[in-house]
Motif scaffolding. Structure first.
Motif, mmCIF file in Angstrom:
data_model
loop_
_atom_site.group_PDB
_atom_site.id
_atom_site.type_symbol
_atom_site.label_atom_id
_atom_site.label_comp_id
_atom_site.label_asym_id
_atom_site.label_seq_id
_atom_site.Cartn_x
_atom_site.Cartn_y
_atom_site.Cartn_z
ATOM 1 N N ALA A 59 -5.964 -1.506 -7.624
ATOM 2 C CA ALA A 59 -6.684 -3.064 -6.893
ATOM 3 C C ALA A 59 -6.150 -4.159 -7.661
ATOM 4 N N VAL A 85 1.095 -1.523 -0.043
ATOM 5 C CA VAL A 85 -0.042 0.050 0.032
ATOM 6 C C VAL A 85 0.772 1.295 -0.194
ATOM 7 N N ARG A 92 -6.616 -4.722 6.185
ATOM 8 C CA ARG A 92 -7.282 -3.164 5.901
ATOM 9 C C ARG A 92 -6.523 -2.701 6.862
ATOM 10 N N ARG A 148 -7.440 4.156 1.684
ATOM 11 C CA ARG A 148 -8.243 2.476 2.018
ATOM 12 C C ARG A 148 -7.249 2.102 1.266
ATOM 13 N N GLY A 149 -6.887 0.657 3.090
ATOM 14 C CA GLY A 149 -5.915 -0.544 1.208
ATOM 15 C C GLY A 149 -6.550 -1.755 2.514
ATOM 16 N N TYR A 150 -6.978 -2.734 1.520
ATOM 17 C CA TYR A 150 -7.657 -3.469 1.689
ATOM 18 C C TYR A 150 -7.765 -4.802 0.731
ATOM 19 N N TYR A 151 -7.798 -6.514 1.773
ATOM 20 C CA TYR A 151 -8.052 -7.550 0.951
ATOM 21 C C TYR A 151 -8.140 -9.047 1.802
ATOM 22 N N THR A 200 -9.813 -7.325 -3.053
ATOM 23 C CA THR A 200 -8.683 -6.751 -2.596
ATOM 24 C C THR A 200 -9.637 -5.007 -3.147
ATOM 25 N N GLU A 201 -9.239 -3.606 -2.215
ATOM 26 C CA GLU A 201 -9.443 -2.792 -2.626
ATOM 27 C C GLU A 201 -8.613 -1.641 -2.192
ATOM 28 N N PHE A 202 -8.385 -0.808 -3.457
ATOM 29 C CA PHE A 202 -6.994 0.092 -3.237
ATOM 30 C C PHE A 202 -7.734 1.320 -3.469
ATOM 31 N N PHE A 230 -2.621 -6.542 -5.224
ATOM 32 C CA PHE A 230 -2.492 -7.178 -4.250
ATOM 33 C C PHE A 230 -1.528 -8.442 -5.023
#
Length: 224
Positions: free
Chosen positions: A195, A153, A214, A170-173, A183-185, A199
Motif C-alpha cells: 500500500a 488502484v 476511498r 478497498r483503496g484509501y489514502y 494508505t490502504e490497499f 501510493f
C-alpha cells in the motif's frame, strides 16, 4: 470507548433501496438472488466536545466469508456522527455490494459502474463503487486527484492473482498538512504490504489541510 448496534438504521437503508429483508436479534437477512446477512455496529469515543465514531458493517455471503467495511468520522453527537458514517457507506460500498449479489433495481445502478475486465487471462465483472473524496476545504478541487487515485488502484488490481470466484478490494489514502498520513490497499479485508509503495506517486494537493479518497470494488470471475 462505547459500542452500540446500529442494525435498525442499516435495515431502514436497505428497505429504502427496495431490498426485501427479515431480521432477528443479530442479523439482517437480505433476500437477493444471492443471500446476504448484514450486521452493523458503531464504536465511538467522546473527545472533548466531539464524538469520534467508527461504523463497522459485516456482510456474510453464502459460503460464510465475511466482507468487513469500516468508516470513521467526527460529529457533535452520536446520532449525527453515525449518520455521517452511514452516508459514507452508502456513497462507497453499498451499491457495488448490492449489484454484485443480485440487486436488479435499475433506479440505483447509477451509483455503481459495472465493467468487464480481464485479469491474469480470467474474465471478470467489476462492480465499482463511487470515488468518495472527503476534505475540510471549502475550495472546489479538480477531479483529477481522485481519478489519479482510482487509476493506481485499478492498476494494482490488474496485477493480482485471482484464486477465488469472488474478491473485494478497498483503496484509501489521506493527506494532512502537506503529507500523506494513511494508505490502504485491502484484498478480501486483508491489508497488503504494497500500500505505501503503491501510493507513493500520489500528488500532494497544495494549500489544503485535509483530503482523503476511498474506493470499493467487487470482482466476480465469469469463467467457472
Amino acid at each position: 470507548m462505547h459500542q452500540i448496534s446500529v442494525n435498525q438504521q442499516l435495515a431502514e437503508i436497505l428497505i429504502n433501496h427496495e431490498v426485501s429483508i427479515t431480521q432477528d436479534e443479530e442479523f439482517i437477512y437480505a433476500n437477493l438472488s444471492e443471500k446476504l446477512k448484514f450486521k452493523a455496529r458503531s464504536t465511538y469515543t467522546v473527545i472533548e466536545n466531539h464524538i469520534s465514531s467508527q461504523l463497522d458493517v459485516m456482510i456474510v455471503i453464502n459460503n460464510g466469508e465475511q466482507i468487513i467495511e469500516s468508516f470513521g468520522d467526527f460529529g457533535l453527537d452520536i446520532e449525527s456522527t453515525v449518520n455521517k458514517n452511514f452516508k459514507n457507506f452508502c456513497s462507497s460500498s453499498l451499491h457495488p455490494l448490492l449489484a454484485a449479489f443480485g440487486h436488479t433495481n435499475q433506479r440505483f445502478h447509477d451509483q455503481v459502474t459495472i465493467e468487464g475486465w480481464e485479469i491474469g487471462r480470467k474474465s471478470v465483472t467489476a462492480y465499482i463503487g463511487n470515488l468518495t473524496p472527503k476534505t475540510n476545504s471549502e475550495k472546489l478541487l479538480a477531479p483529477d486527484y481522485a481519478l489519479n487515485f482510482f487509476k493506481i488502484v485499478e492498476k494494482a488490481m490488474h496485477s493480482q492473482i485471482l484464486n477465488k470466484d469472488l474478491h473485494w478490494f478497498r483503496g484509501y489514502y489521506s493527506q494532512h498538512k502537506g503529507e500523506i498520513t494513511n494508505t490502504e490497499f485491502l484484498i478480501n479485508n486483508q491489508p497488503t504490504r504494497e500500500a505505501k509503495q503503491l501510493f507513493s506517486s500520489i500528488q500532494i494537493i497544495p494549500d489544503i489541510e485535509f483530503y482523503s479518497c476511498r474506493i470499493f470494488i467487487v470482482l466476480k470471475i465469469n469463467d467457472k
